[in-house]
Each structure stands twice: as structure tokens, then as C-alpha cells.
Design an enzyme around this catalytic site. Structure first.
Site, PDB file in Angstrom:
ATOM      1  N   ARG A 142       7.123   7.322  -0.576  1.00 22.66           N
ATOM      2  CA  ARG A 142       6.967   5.859  -0.642  1.00 22.66           C
ATOM      3  C   ARG A 142       8.077   5.292   0.238  1.00 22.66           C
ATOM      4  O   ARG A 142       9.270   5.443  -0.092  1.00 22.66           O
ATOM      5  CB  ARG A 142       7.065   5.357  -2.079  1.00 22.66           C
ATOM      6  CG  ARG A 142       7.118   3.842  -2.157  1.00 22.66           C
ATOM      7  CD  ARG A 142       6.910   3.285  -3.563  1.00 22.66           C
ATOM      8  NE  ARG A 142       5.516   3.308  -3.924  1.00 22.66           N
ATOM      9  CZ  ARG A 142       4.958   2.540  -4.864  1.00 22.66           C
ATOM     10  NH1 ARG A 142       5.706   1.679  -5.538  1.00 22.66           N
ATOM     11  NH2 ARG A 142       3.680   2.616  -5.138  1.00 22.66           N
ATOM     12  N   HIS A 169      -1.664   1.638   1.330  1.00 30.13           N
ATOM     13  CA  HIS A 169      -1.476   2.212  -0.012  1.00 30.13           C
ATOM     14  C   HIS A 169      -2.791   2.916  -0.368  1.00 30.13           C
ATOM     15  O   HIS A 169      -3.560   2.463  -1.210  1.00 30.13           O
ATOM     16  CB  HIS A 169      -1.153   1.089  -0.998  1.00 30.13           C
ATOM     17  CG  HIS A 169      -0.594   1.561  -2.306  1.00 30.13           C
ATOM     18  ND1 HIS A 169      -0.346   2.888  -2.594  1.00 30.13           N
ATOM     19  CD2 HIS A 169      -0.250   0.868  -3.428  1.00 30.13           C
ATOM     20  CE1 HIS A 169       0.150   2.988  -3.818  1.00 30.13           C
ATOM     21  NE2 HIS A 169       0.210   1.784  -4.345  1.00 30.13           N
ATOM     22  N   ASP A 264      -3.168  -9.468  -4.627  1.00 32.44           N
ATOM     23  CA  ASP A 264      -1.927  -8.684  -4.684  1.00 32.44           C
ATOM     24  C   ASP A 264      -0.762  -9.660  -4.521  1.00 32.44           C
ATOM     25  O   ASP A 264      -0.959 -10.848  -4.228  1.00 32.44           O
ATOM     26  CB  ASP A 264      -1.955  -7.630  -3.559  1.00 32.44           C
ATOM     27  CG  ASP A 264      -0.737  -6.711  -3.560  1.00 32.44           C
ATOM     28  OD1 ASP A 264      -0.051  -6.616  -4.596  1.00 32.44           O
ATOM     29  OD2 ASP A 264      -0.461  -6.086  -2.504  1.00 32.44           O
ATOM     30  N   CYS A 304      -3.680  -4.473  -8.055  1.00 33.36           N
ATOM     31  CA  CYS A 304      -3.049  -3.140  -8.080  1.00 33.36           C
ATOM     32  C   CYS A 304      -1.897  -3.086  -9.068  1.00 33.36           C
ATOM     33  O   CYS A 304      -1.522  -1.997  -9.508  1.00 33.36           O
ATOM     34  CB  CYS A 304      -2.562  -2.786  -6.683  1.00 33.36           C
ATOM     35  SG  CYS A 304      -1.447  -4.013  -5.986  1.00 33.36           S
ATOM     36  N   ARG A 332      -5.636   5.535 -11.527  1.00 29.40           N
ATOM     37  CA  ARG A 332      -4.618   6.101 -10.638  1.00 29.40           C
ATOM     38  C   ARG A 332      -4.346   7.553 -11.026  1.00 29.40           C
ATOM     39  O   ARG A 332      -4.186   8.420 -10.174  1.00 29.40           O
ATOM     40  CB  ARG A 332      -3.295   5.301 -10.725  1.00 29.40           C
ATOM     41  CG  ARG A 332      -3.310   3.897 -10.156  1.00 29.40           C
ATOM     42  CD  ARG A 332      -3.589   3.854  -8.669  1.00 29.40           C
ATOM     43  NE  ARG A 332      -2.675   4.673  -7.886  1.00 29.40           N
ATOM     44  CZ  ARG A 332      -1.459   4.312  -7.473  1.00 29.40           C
ATOM     45  NH1 ARG A 332      -1.001   3.105  -7.758  1.00 29.40           N
ATOM     46  NH2 ARG A 332      -0.701   5.123  -6.750  1.00 29.40           N
TER      47      ARG A 332
END
Ligand code: CP
Ligand code: NVA
Length: 362
Positions: A142, A169, A264, A304, A332
């Protein structure tokens, strides 16, 4: 849609391993298990949604559905595999779902908190990659810079996963379209709308929507557009899949008649200092009850997370019965497991499987 043959083999293999554990003398262990193992292929990475062919995305969703339905059958599949995660930014979902997912598949994880300094501050990515590949089976990053993820993948002989960069992402977008498939079935028939920043989420969602052949409408403020490079990629994919892409600046037009409305953060990680300035510009993009009214009745609300309640979304919308934000978060975990099996599955060698099966039985 056919599932990739080596993944069918992996799924069958898990059944055989389960049988081997309960009946270690069964002939299957001596004959069938080695024969089912997929042949090793060159390591692949998941840096962008673009790294997967459109058909592979649906195959990955098939694998995800099996992993979600029968988690116990895959226990131990990645035993002996080791994953390292370097995170330059905070995380709740991505970190924990990778860690829990790898654990439930029998592998181990090493988490390196890289928030105090950038990954390449102490030594070159070239040197880091050539260290890691000697010890570790898969690398999860990340980062602030997308180029860091790409460079690591270039140097490393083991797979690299993008767990969020400033450009994409992909793991989140895959979980999101898997969630949509659970709700609506055929993804080619859905109208997916995203309103907000032309950021990493918008990019991966656009590429994913184009790949599955959906109608995708994206509205961003003129000042915060999508990357032209991503847009070009998405258009090329859409030609192949017959997806419809609409890039707009009016959130009301984007949302009109949509089956799902996604938003988002207005100020992503790394842009916190711009939060106040952005809030004024993004105010018309807030997903509230009035905006949701323009979508189809019972349209899903998606995010998200983390959400900034009262900014990009109101409590009323995120807490409504049509909000699937926690389904996305749950998925996820399942998609992460599928990605790990996908990228590591073909590297499972015969001796290792035999050893794992024996040690699991012992
Ligand atoms: N959605 C997501 O990636 O969450 P985290 O930042 O908590 O990992
Ligand atoms: N666009 C957000 C996504 C967080 C999961 C960010 O990059 O901060």
C-alpha cells in the site's frame, strides 16, 4: 463461463486433501493429488484491474463464490506460503482481510508498518525486491506512488499485489463488483454510477465496470477528473466487452436510473490538507436522499469505507436498507483469499503439498 482449468484442479485438490487428511492411506493421495496439481507458470501480479482479462475477472468471482461458500474446504491450501505486507498508509479492511484470509488458507503473514517513512527511503526497491524474493512467496504493497508498486513487480520474481496506490485500488473494486454480482447476477445488465473524486477507487471501478461489460457512469468535479491513461485503458476494454462508459461532471445525470450508486472520500489519504478546499467543491456530489431518489427504486448504495458521514454521504443513505457497505467489506475477505489462491496456486509444488497434507494430518 468456464472456470480456468488449473483453478478447477485446485478446487478438486482441496477435496482430495480433505479426504487424505481423514483417510491418509486412501489411494487418492498417491495417485490423484500429484496429477491434479497445476503446472507452475510465471508469477503474475495484481497491480491494476487491467492485469486481469475480462473473462478472468469472472473466473476469479467463481473462485471467490466457492471460497465464500465452503471456507473449510480450502483450509491449509496455502500452508507454508508466506506473505509480506508493507503499508505506507493506514488500513483497517485491507490489512485485516489479507491477514485473516491468508491465515484461514494456512499461510503466514508479516506486516511491516511503513507509515513513518517511504518504502524506498532506506534502500532501493531493486535491492528490497531481490531480498524479499529469497524469503517470501508474495508481496502486498500500500503506497503513495503507484510507480513503487510497478517497480517492485518489475524487480521481484514473486507476485506483487497493489493494496492501494494513488492510482488504483484493484482488490476493493473486485470485491465491489463481486458484491454487485451477488445482488444482481448478470453484471452486463447493471447501470453502475460513481460520483465524487476522480481517484484510485474511481479508476479501478471504471476498469472493473468496463471489464464486466456494465453501463458505467462517473461524475467528478471538472477540477478532479479521471486519469486520461485509465480512461483510455477503460475505453479499449469497453470496445471488447461492449460496456457503456459515460464520463460526466453532473452527479444527477450520472445517478439517473442507476442500479448502484458509489462514492468515496473527497480527500483521499495523502490529500488530507486539501480537505476544506475540496469540501466546498464536492458539496454538490454528496450522496443524500435527494440524489438517491434519481436512481432506480431500491438502488444499492456502495462505499469502500472509511466513510466521512455528513460529507460524501449522509447517515440516512449509508444506514439505509439499500446500503451494502458491510457486504462489500465482508467480500474483501473472500476476494482477497481468491486473489491469493489465484496468484499462488500454480506455485504449489508436489513435495510441498505432500508435506502439508502430512503435517496437517499429524
Ligand atoms: N476500503 C479499504 O481499503 O479500507 P482500508 O483503508 O481500511 O484498508
Ligand atoms: N480513495 C481512498 C480509498 C480508501 C480505501 C483513499 O485513497 O484514501
Amino acid at each position: 463461463m468456464q472456470i480456468r482449468p488449473d483453478l478447477v484442479a485446485l478446487m478438486d485438490l482441496t477435496k482430495d486433501l480433505a479426504e487424505y487428511r481423514t483417510k491418509p492411506n486412501a489411494s487418492v493421495a498417491k495417485t490423484k493429488v500429484p496429477a491434479l496439481l497445476p503446472q507452475p507458470v510465471a508469477p503474475r501480479d495484481l497491480i491494476s484491474i487491467h492485469d486481469l482479462e475480462p473473462a478472468e475477472i469472472l473466473q476469479l468471482f467463481d473462485l471467490t463464490a466457492v471460497l465464500k461458500r465452503k471456507p473449510a474446504s480450502f483450509r491449509g491450501l496455502l500452508a507454508g506460503k508466506q506473505m509480506v505486507m508493507f503499508f505506507e498508509k493506514p488500513s483497517l479492511r485491507t490489512r485485516l482481510t489479507f491477514e485473516a484470509g491468508m491465515d484461514s488458507l494456512g499461510g503466514s503473514t508479516f506486516f511491516v508498518d511503513q507509515t513513518a517513512s517511504r518504502l524506498n527511503a532506506r534502500e532501493s526497491l531493486y535491492d528490497i525486491a531481490h531480498n524479499l524474493e529469497r524469503w517470501i512467496d508474495i508481496i502486498v504493497l500500500r503506497t503513495f506512488s503507484h510507480a513503487v508498486v510497478e517497480e517492485m513487480a518489475t524487480y521481484s520474481s514473486v507476485p506483487v499485489i497493489n493494496a492501494l496506490s494513488e492510482l488504483e485500488h484493484p482488490c476493493q473494486a473486485l470485491a465491489d463488483f463481486f458484491t454487485l454480482q451477488e445482488h444482481y447476477g448478470d453484471l452486463k445488465r447493471i447501470h453502475f454510477a460513481y460520483v465524487g473524486d476522480g481517484n484510485n477507487m474511481a479508476h479501478s471501478l471504471l476498469l472493473a465496470g468496463a471489464s464486466v461489460g456494465a453501463k458505467v457512469s462517473i461524475a467528478t468535479p471538472e477540477r478532479y477528473p479521471l486519469s486520461p491513461v485509465i480512461l483510455t485503458m477503460a475505453k479499449a476494454i469497453a470496445e471488447e466487452t461492449k460496456a457503456t462508459l459515460r464520463i460526466l461532471n453532473d452527479p444527477r445525470k450520472a445517478v439517473a436510473g442507476a442500479d448502484a450508486v458509489y462514492t468515496d472520500a473527497w480527500a483521499s489519504m495523502g490529500h488530507e490538507a486539501e480537505a476544506e478546499e475540496r469540501a466546498a467543491i464536492f458539496a454538490p456530489f454528496q450522496v443524500n436522499a435527494a440524489l438517491m431518489q434519481l436512481a432506480k427504486p431500491n438502488a444499492l448504495f456502495m462505499h469502500c469505507l472509511p466513510a466521512h458521514r455528513g460529507q460524501e454521504v449522509t447517515d440516512q443513505v449509508i444506514d439505509s436498507v439499500n446500503s451494502v457497505v458491510f457486504d462489500q467489506a465482508e467480500n474483501r475477505l473472500h476476494i482477497q483469499k481468491a486473489i491469493l489462491v489465484w496468484l499462488l496456486g500454480s506455485s504449489l509444488s508436489r513435495p510441498q503439498i505432500g508435506l502439508n497434507a502430512r503435517s496437517a494430518h499429524a
